[in-house]
Design a protein around this motif. Structure first.
Motif, PDB file in Angstrom:
ATOM      1  N   UNK A  74       0.955  -1.547  -0.420  1.00  0.00           N
ATOM      2  CA  UNK A  74      -0.221  -0.062   0.047  1.00  0.00           C
ATOM      3  C   UNK A  74       0.849   1.364   0.102  1.00  0.00           C
ATOM      4  N   UNK A  75       1.965   1.424  -0.368  1.00  0.00           N
ATOM      5  CA  UNK A  75       2.617   2.658   0.164  1.00  0.00           C
ATOM      6  C   UNK A  75       3.122   2.815  -1.319  1.00  0.00           C
ATOM      7  N   UNK A  76       4.336   3.532  -1.646  1.00  0.00           N
ATOM      8  CA  UNK A  76       4.810   4.021  -2.783  1.00  0.00           C
ATOM      9  C   UNK A  76       6.570   3.596  -2.549  1.00  0.00           C
ATOM     10  N   UNK A  77       6.798   3.593  -3.817  1.00  0.00           N
ATOM     11  CA  UNK A  77       8.482   3.855  -3.661  1.00  0.00           C
ATOM     12  C   UNK A  77       8.805   4.856  -5.292  1.00  0.00           C
ATOM     13  N   UNK A  78       9.740   5.125  -5.814  1.00  0.00           N
ATOM     14  CA  UNK A  78      10.532   5.665  -7.406  1.00  0.00           C
ATOM     15  C   UNK A  78      11.357   4.865  -7.684  1.00  0.00           C
ATOM     16  N   UNK A  79      11.478   4.285  -8.653  1.00  0.00           N
ATOM     17  CA  UNK A  79      12.126   3.423  -9.314  1.00  0.00           C
ATOM     18  C   UNK A  79      12.338   4.267 -10.237  1.00  0.00           C
ATOM     19  N   UNK A  80      14.072   4.237 -10.230  1.00  0.00           N
ATOM     20  CA  UNK A  80      14.723   4.828 -11.718  1.00  0.00           C
ATOM     21  C   UNK A  80      16.007   3.636 -12.324  1.00  0.00           C
ATOM     22  N   UNK A 110      22.459  -5.291 -13.085  1.00  0.00           N
ATOM     23  CA  UNK A 110      22.149  -5.671 -14.148  1.00  0.00           C
ATOM     24  C   UNK A 110      21.452  -5.356 -15.007  1.00  0.00           C
ATOM     25  N   UNK A 111      20.464  -4.693 -14.628  1.00  0.00           N
ATOM     26  CA  UNK A 111      19.373  -3.699 -15.735  1.00  0.00           C
ATOM     27  C   UNK A 111      20.413  -2.415 -16.491  1.00  0.00           C
ATOM     28  N   UNK A 112      20.642  -1.455 -15.721  1.00  0.00           N
ATOM     29  CA  UNK A 112      20.516  -1.357 -13.934  1.00  0.00           C
ATOM     30  C   UNK A 112      19.454  -0.370 -13.538  1.00  0.00           C
ATOM     31  N   UNK A 113      19.256  -0.415 -12.514  1.00  0.00           N
ATOM     32  CA  UNK A 113      17.794   0.286 -11.531  1.00  0.00           C
ATOM     33  C   UNK A 113      18.017   0.218 -10.227  1.00  0.00           C
ATOM     34  N   UNK A 114      17.206   1.153  -9.242  1.00  0.00           N
ATOM     35  CA  UNK A 114      17.508   1.305  -8.444  1.00  0.00           C
ATOM     36  C   UNK A 114      15.963   1.431  -8.029  1.00  0.00           C
ATOM     37  N   UNK A 115      15.877   1.490  -6.584  1.00  0.00           N
ATOM     38  CA  UNK A 115      14.543   1.203  -6.085  1.00  0.00           C
ATOM     39  C   UNK A 115      14.801   2.650  -5.065  1.00  0.00           C
ATOM     40  N   UNK A 116      13.697   4.311  -4.533  1.00  0.00           N
ATOM     41  CA  UNK A 116      14.297   4.793  -3.538  1.00  0.00           C
ATOM     42  C   UNK A 116      12.983   5.081  -2.633  1.00  0.00           C
ATOM     43  N   UNK A 117      12.818   4.976  -1.715  1.00  0.00           N
ATOM     44  CA  UNK A 117      11.862   6.350  -1.028  1.00  0.00           C
ATOM     45  C   UNK A 117      11.185   7.135  -1.845  1.00  0.00           C
ATOM     46  N   UNK A 118       9.944   7.078  -1.405  1.00  0.00           N
ATOM     47  CA  UNK A 118       9.469   7.909  -2.153  1.00  0.00           C
ATOM     48  C   UNK A 118       9.121   9.856  -1.427  1.00  0.00           C
ATOM     49  N   UNK A 119       9.878  10.512  -1.504  1.00  0.00           N
ATOM     50  CA  UNK A 119       9.346  12.240  -0.763  1.00  0.00           C
ATOM     51  C   UNK A 119       8.573  12.928  -0.506  1.00  0.00           C
ATOM     52  N   UNK A 120       7.755  12.143  -2.235  1.00  0.00           N
ATOM     53  CA  UNK A 120       5.999  12.738  -2.455  1.00  0.00           C
ATOM     54  C   UNK A 120       6.163  13.959  -2.706  1.00  0.00           C
ATOM     55  N   UNK A 121       5.480  15.074  -2.485  1.00  0.00           N
ATOM     56  CA  UNK A 121       5.023  15.665  -3.849  1.00  0.00           C
ATOM     57  C   UNK A 121       5.533  17.492  -3.115  1.00  0.00           C
ATOM     58  N   UNK A 122       6.230  17.103  -2.419  1.00  0.00           N
ATOM     59  CA  UNK A 122       6.890  19.030  -1.554  1.00  0.00           C
ATOM     60  C   UNK A 122       7.063  19.764  -2.733  1.00  0.00           C
ATOM     61  N   UNK A 123       6.803  20.877  -2.607  1.00  0.00           N
ATOM     62  CA  UNK A 123       7.336  21.575  -3.909  1.00  0.00           C
ATOM     63  C   UNK A 123       9.054  22.052  -3.418  1.00  0.00           C
ATOM     64  N   UNK A 124       9.388  22.298  -5.032  1.00  0.00           N
ATOM     65  CA  UNK A 124      10.293  22.715  -5.668  1.00  0.00           C
ATOM     66  C   UNK A 124      11.036  23.491  -5.117  1.00  0.00           C
TER      67      UNK A 124
END
Length: 357
Positions: A38-44, A78-92
């Motif tokens: 149920x959470x969210x992550x960011x994949x790059x 290998x892909x390569x990729x990594x998964x990060x915690x989602x910092x949400x939608x804070x303003x830049x």
């Protein structure tokens, strides 16, 4: 996209669904995904080629060390990729500078400068660790020529193409730029510290995009305060005194690692060297874009290449430590920019009604 989700889910140990494209670049895809719990992550995920591998290696290394970015959750080399915690939608920082609240913009700039200074100071002792991690992830990639040296070579060729008779001392001066103080005063930088890569979260400044992460001269980072934003699309004029305030905020923090930077003569010389380096880079990068003369960003308020170049050349024309480069900037202003009919670089929209008190 399905393959990216599957591989990311495998290394994370949970299924991923509902990908949302967050942009990325020609080298990478960035997705916000829902997890099975149920959470969210960011994949790059990165595409092929030496350039993409270098970017992956730098970003994975920076995130592994916890240097100012989101928490690294999983890596697939290998892909390569990594998964990060989602910092949400804070303003830049870009959001507040292009907004209508001068106080939020001023506070955002100071938070950005202090945050970069603290990051730089805290990172000094971890350079060997960072470089080891980068090397481990990019052993098959040919080393890249330093960007300052590349820029100097290209600038001399570009000036020759313009037919402008530049001072004979210019080549020697450009060789003096070196690493702009990187041997004496190195510190970590995400590499692309532009406003849209800095999140203003309730917990403070958080950085995203470490594809160009490296250790380089603290002056090259400090010059982002002075110019402002040496390599960005989000470049406008700051109100009087604002550049000095954010530069001093950065300097106050970085002095904790390098006490010699409290000496004004040391700081002034380093800043001149850094401004020279970034001016060379910007000239090489933007001159080819002056023909079409479109805004630098396709969707957000931004200046044209001509507006930015004129602003950069005006600043470089005052480089007393690099008189040949200063003279060259003056020649470019008269013989190249003098033929443009663009309006001068405007101020940031947030300060349109006057600087915050």
């Amino acid at each position: 996209m399905e393959q990216i989700l599957r591989r990311a889910g495998d290394v994370l140990g949970t299924g991923l669904t509902d990908p949302v494209d967050l942009g990325g670049s020609s080298r990478s895809a960035v997705l916000r995904c829902r997890t099975a719990v149920g959470g969210s992550v960011v994949v790059k995920a990165f595409k092929g080629g030496d350039g993409a591998v270098r970017c992956f290696a730098r970003e994975a290394a920076a995130l592994s060390l916890g240097l100012g970015g989101p928490q690294l959750l999983a890596v697939d080399p290998i892909v390569p990729l990594f998964v990060m915690a989602d910092l949400g939608t804070a303003p830049t920082l870009a959001d507040v500078l292009l907004g209508d609240d001068p106080k939020a913009a001023e506070e955002g700039l100071l938070a950005w400068a202090r945050g970069l200074g603290r990051l730089g100071a805290a990172s000094v002792h971890r350079q060997a660790e960072f470089e080891r991690l980068v090397a481990e992830s990019s052993t098959a990639v040919a080393p890249e020529e330093p960007w300052i040296r590349q820029s100097v070579t290209k600038l001399l060729l570009r000036l020759e193409e313009t037919g402008i008779a530049v001072p004979s001392e210019l080549a020697g001066e450009l060789a003096r730029i070196g690493t702009a103080g990187g041997e004496e005063y190195p510190a970590f930088t995400p590499g692309d510290t532009c406003p849209d890569n800095n999140l203003l979260t309730p917990d403070g400044l958080r950085l995203i995009d470490f594809e160009a992460a490296c250790y380089q001269s603290v002056f090259l980072t400090a010059a982002y305060c002075r110019m402002p934003f040496s390599t960005c699309w989000c470049v406008f004029r700051l109100p009087p005194g604002q550049t000095e305030a954010i530069e001093e905020a950065y300097r106050t923090e970085i002095v904790a690692a390098y006490p010699a930077l409290a000496e004004d003569a040391v700081w002034r010389a380093g800043m001149q060297q850094a401004i020279a380096a970034w001016t060379v880079y910007t000239t090489v990068w933007l001159v080819p874009r002056t023909a079409e003369n479109k805004p630098l960003h396709p969707r957000r308020p931004s200046p044209t290449a001509r507006q930015v170049l004129r602003h950069r050349w005006e600043l470089a024309a005052g480089l007393t430590d690099f008189p040949a480069l200063a003279e060259t900037a003056g020649l470019l202003l008269r013989k190249i920019a003098g033929e443009w009919d663009d309006e001068p670089l405007p101020g940031y929209p947030a300060f349109a009604g006057g600087r915050a008190s």
